[in-house]
Design an enzyme around this catalytic site. Structure first.
Site, PDB file in Angstrom:
ATOM      1  N   TYR A 249      20.495 114.263 -33.365  1.00 14.09           N
ATOM      2  CA  TYR A 249      19.703 114.252 -32.133  1.00 14.09           C
ATOM      3  C   TYR A 249      18.228 114.506 -32.444  1.00 14.09           C
ATOM      4  O   TYR A 249      17.341 113.807 -31.936  1.00 14.09           O
ATOM      5  CB  TYR A 249      20.254 115.316 -31.186  1.00 14.09           C
ATOM      6  CG  TYR A 249      19.513 115.466 -29.886  1.00 14.09           C
ATOM      7  CD1 TYR A 249      19.720 114.576 -28.836  1.00 14.09           C
ATOM      8  CD2 TYR A 249      18.618 116.520 -29.688  1.00 14.09           C
ATOM      9  CE1 TYR A 249      19.048 114.729 -27.617  1.00 14.09           C
ATOM     10  CE2 TYR A 249      17.944 116.676 -28.476  1.00 14.09           C
ATOM     11  CZ  TYR A 249      18.167 115.771 -27.454  1.00 14.09           C
ATOM     12  OH  TYR A 249      17.508 115.927 -26.262  1.00 14.09           O
TER      13      TYR A 249
ATOM     14  N   SER B 285      11.698 115.681 -27.180  1.00 11.60           N
ATOM     15  CA  SER B 285      12.249 117.038 -27.133  1.00 11.60           C
ATOM     16  C   SER B 285      11.508 117.945 -28.092  1.00 11.60           C
ATOM     17  O   SER B 285      10.889 117.488 -29.068  1.00 11.60           O
ATOM     18  CB  SER B 285      13.735 116.999 -27.528  1.00 11.60           C
ATOM     19  OG  SER B 285      14.261 118.297 -27.704  1.00 11.60           O
TER      20      SER B 285
END
Length: 301
Positions: A210, A197
Site C-alpha cells: 500500500y 497518504s
C-alpha cells in the site's frame, strides 16, 4: 458594552478544540472483510452530513469521484454537491448500499448524482465511466482519484503476488486508466485531485505494498501537474493521516490505538478532509498545482 467587545466574545464562542471536535475516544475492536461497509462501523464515520455548509464555490462543475460511496469519497461528494457541483461516483457491487446513501445526500443538496457500479481494476470500465460521466453530466471538470485498497501484511515473504497485484491495480492502474480517458475532455480550469497518504512518506512495514502505491501516486501527481499545466489543468493530491473510513476495520490491526499517536491525539473523520478537496478544485486555488496537502492531525510527512 462596546460593539467590538461583543463581536470578540462571539468569535471566541465559535472556537472549537480540534482535539475533541470529533470522536476522540478509543475505537472498539471490530473487523470486516474488504470491501468493508459504513453501516457495520462503530462509531459511524462523520462525512459532514449535518455540518458541511456550501457557499457555491463549485457552481457549474461536474466531478467524477472513484470510491465515492463511503469514507473520504462520500465526504467529498457531499461537499462538492453542497458547493454546487454535479457528481458521479464509482463503487463496487458490494458497496451499493453505501453508494445509494451518498446519492441521496447529493440529490438532497439539489444536484445530480450518477452511480457507476464496477471494478476500477477493469480498464474498459474505467474508460466507460469517464464517457458515461460526460454524457450524463454534460462535462467533466473535476476528477478525484480516491479508490484504494489496503491490507495488513505479516511480512514480505508471505505477500502473495495476487494480493500485490490487487493493491497496484486498484490504487495505481485505475488512476492511470481513468486519467488517460478523462484528460482529453477536461477544459482549462479543470482539476485532478488524488488521494495519496502519509504512508507515502512515513510507511508502515505491515502496509508495504500500500505504501509503495501511495509513493507512486505522489510521483503521478507531480509529473502530471507538469504535463497538464500548459493546458490549464491543475493536478494536486491530499495526503490523509489516520482517518476513520471502512478501509480501517477492513484491515487487520489494533483499532483501540488508531490515531492516538497523532499530535491531536485522535483519528480524523472523513468530514475533516472535504474542505481540502473543495479548495484544490476551486478557482481560488488557481496557482496551486503539483502540491501534496497533508491532513494528518499534525503527523509530519
Amino acid at each position: 458594552m462596546p460593539a467590538g467587545h461583543s463581536n470578540q466574545e462571539a468569535h471566541h464562542a465559535a472556537l472549537e478544540d480540534p482535539r475533541s471536535r470529533f470522536y476522540s475516544a478509543k475505537f472498539p475492536q471490530q473487523e470486516q472483510d474488504q470491501p468493508a461497509t459504513t453501516d457495520e462501523m462503530t462509531p459511524a464515520p462523520d462525512h459532514g452530513e449535518t455540518t458541511y455548509r456550501g457557499t457555491g464555490r463549485l457552481d457549474g462543475h461536474a466531478a467524477l469521484i472513484t470510491g465515492g460511496d463511503s469514507g473520504i469519497g462520500r465526504a467529498v461528494a457531499i461537499a462538492y454537491a453542497r458547493e454546487g457541483a454535479d457528481v458521479a461516483i464509482i463503487f463496487t457491487p458490494e458497496e451499493k448500499d453505501d453508494a445509494e446513501a451518498t446519492r441521496r445526500a447529493v440529490v438532497d443538496a439539489g444536484r445530480t448524482c450518477l452511480l457507476l457500479e464496477g471494478d476500477v481494476r477493469d480498464e474498459e470500465f474505467c474508460a466507460r465511466s469517464v464517457e458515461e460521466t460526460r454524457n450524463t453530466l454534460g462535462k467533466l471538470t473535476i476528477l478525484v482519484l480516491n479508490a484504494g485498497y489496503q491490507k495488513d501484511r505479516e511480512g514480505i515473504d508471505s505477500l502473495e503476488t495476487a494480493e500485490f497485484q490487487r493493491v497496484f491495480e486498484t490504487n495505481i492502474y485505475s488512476m492511470f486508466w481513468i486519467a488517460r480517458a478523462a484528460v482529453p475532455h477536461m477544459p482549462p480550469g479543470s482539476s485532478i485531485i488524488s488521494t495519496t497518504s502519509i504512508q507515502a512518506f512515513n510507511p508502515s512495514p505491515n502496509l508495504i505494498d500500500y505504501a509503495m502505491t501511495k509513493s507512486a501516486q505522489v510521483g503521478f501527481t507531480k509529473a502530471l501537474a507538469q504535463e497538464l499545466g500548459p493546458k490549464g489543468i491543475r493536478v494536486n493530491a491530499v495526503a490523509p493521516g489516520p482517518i476513520w473510513t471502512p478501509l480501517i476495520p477492513g484491515t487487520e490491526w489494533d483499532l483501540t490505538e488508531f490515531g492516538a499517536d497523532t499530535p491531536l491525539g485522535r483519528a480524523g473523520q472523513p468530514a475533516e478532509l472535504a474542505s481540502a478537496y473543495v479548495f484544490l478544485a476551486e478557482n481560488n486555488a488557481s496557482y496551486i498545482s503539483g502540491a501534496i496537502v497533508p491532513v494528518t492531525g499534525g503527523k509530519g510527512l
